[in-house]
Design an enzyme around this catalytic site. Sequence first.
Site, PDB file in Angstrom:
ATOM      1  N   THR A 141       0.840  -1.206   0.000  1.00  0.00           N
ATOM      2  CA  THR A 141       0.000   0.000   0.000  1.00  0.00           C
ATOM      3  C   THR A 141       0.870   1.249   0.000  1.00  0.00           C
ATOM      4  OG1 THR A 141      -1.563  -1.183   1.392  1.00  0.00           O
ATOM      5  CG2 THR A 141      -1.850   1.189   1.251  1.00  0.00           C
TER       6      THR A 141
ATOM      7  N   ARG B 196     -11.801  -9.506  -2.698  1.00  0.00           N
ATOM      8  CA  ARG B 196     -11.631  -8.907  -1.357  1.00  0.00           C
ATOM      9  C   ARG B 196     -11.384  -7.415  -1.488  1.00  0.00           C
ATOM     10  NH1 ARG B 196      -7.134  -6.158   1.374  1.00  0.00           N
ATOM     11  NH2 ARG B 196      -7.508  -6.346   3.601  1.00  0.00           N
ATOM     12  N   ILE B 197     -12.068  -6.629  -0.673  1.00  0.00           N
ATOM     13  CA  ILE B 197     -11.875  -5.173  -0.658  1.00  0.00           C
ATOM     14  C   ILE B 197     -11.259  -4.796   0.682  1.00  0.00           C
ATOM     15  CG2 ILE B 197     -13.137  -2.981  -0.513  1.00  0.00           C
ATOM     16  CD1 ILE B 197     -14.942  -4.031  -2.738  1.00  0.00           C
TER      17      ILE B 197
ATOM     18  N   THR C 131      -2.282   2.452   6.292  1.00  0.00           N
ATOM     19  CA  THR C 131      -1.754   1.234   5.689  1.00  0.00           C
ATOM     20  C   THR C 131      -1.607   0.181   6.776  1.00  0.00           C
ATOM     21  OG1 THR C 131       0.140   0.262   4.560  1.00  0.00           O
ATOM     22  CG2 THR C 131       0.601   2.124   5.995  1.00  0.00           C
ATOM     23  N   GLY C 132      -1.641  -1.096   6.353  1.00  0.00           N
ATOM     24  CA  GLY C 132      -1.487  -2.179   7.333  1.00  0.00           C
ATOM     25  C   GLY C 132      -2.618  -3.178   7.185  1.00  0.00           C
ATOM     26  N   GLU C 133      -3.128  -3.681   8.311  1.00  0.00           N
ATOM     27  CA  GLU C 133      -4.166  -4.705   8.272  1.00  0.00           C
ATOM     28  C   GLU C 133      -5.523  -4.065   7.967  1.00  0.00           C
ATOM     29  OE1 GLU C 133      -1.866  -7.304  11.647  1.00  0.00           O
ATOM     30  OE2 GLU C 133      -3.968  -6.778  11.951  1.00  0.00           O
ATOM     31  N   GLY C 134      -5.940  -4.230   6.717  1.00  0.00           N
ATOM     32  CA  GLY C 134      -7.148  -3.548   6.256  1.00  0.00           C
ATOM     33  C   GLY C 134      -8.356  -3.793   7.134  1.00  0.00           C
TER      34      GLY C 134
END
Lengths: 131, 195
Positions: free
Chosen positions: A1, A29-30, A51-54
């Site tokens: 990201t 997946r979104i 950014t990171g774990e959506g």
Amino acid sequence: TVGCVVVDGEGRCAAATSTGGLMNKMSGRIGDSPLIGAGTYACEVCGVSCTGEGEAIIRGTLAREVAAVMEYKGLGLQDSVDYVVKERLDQGKAGLIAVSRNGEVAYGFNCIGMFRGCATQDGFMEVGIWE
Amino acid sequence: MGGWAIAVHGGAGVDPNLPLERQEQAKVLLTRCLNIGISALRSSLPAIDVVELVVRELESDPLFNSGRGSALTEKGTVEMEASIMDGHGRRCGAVSGVTTVKSPVSLARLVMEKSPHSYLAFSGAEEFARRQGVEMVDNEYFITEENVGMLQLAKEANTILFDYRIPTVGFDKCSAVVENPLQMNGLPISVYAPE
């Protein structure tokens, strides 16, 4: 990201985020990046890109939370970033960058490292990865 | 008025064993993108144009997980997403599931400027892109050798990884690669069960 947040010379804020998502993700997946208020947000007060774990960022509506804490708790930009990263991620791991209409820049993350760079008109410039 | 300011990121959750030359490559790219943004701000471009300009640059470089160099789905393909928001008037645009649009962030900008909506996804987003005449490329353009290898590692470890560069030699304790059961971002999938 990847992401960028900017406040220009007129005090206008903007934010943008772009990503390929998760390695080995399910098709369809979104994540958080396209969700306004989760991965990206900008208003009169600030601009934020996460950014990171959506899934954790979505559940915490992370980007909008920074603006809300500034608006309703009256915290400054860095304090708002620190509060949101500390209080809104549960077990999730993520990071974010932010600017304010006053020409401030801030970032925060609770995982191992974040690729980031920031600069301000008075000559400050920093590029980093680790704490 | 406090003057202009800019920040960029290339992802959070970095492999603690990332080789030094990769760290240097990342810093060079971040510095290049900052300088692109700074010269645009010095030319008095509005913030919304500057964020689009900088993210386009980041998307074009395979180093980070976006555009060229995007993470791969379980099928080995690329599905990208992006969003952009202008604080001045709180206008916004977003796309998801785009597979052939060279710059997803610029398509998100077009959704904001040229469509009655704020979010288009998958075939609708691709159709809108064709109508807007944006540059489109094959999905292969976005796939890198390194990410094909990373996908293989993730599959062997039966896990899903966020922006994590797991070391190529062995998996140390910090890596996000984990044993069964299926985990996401290094956490048991049950953490996301509510989802």
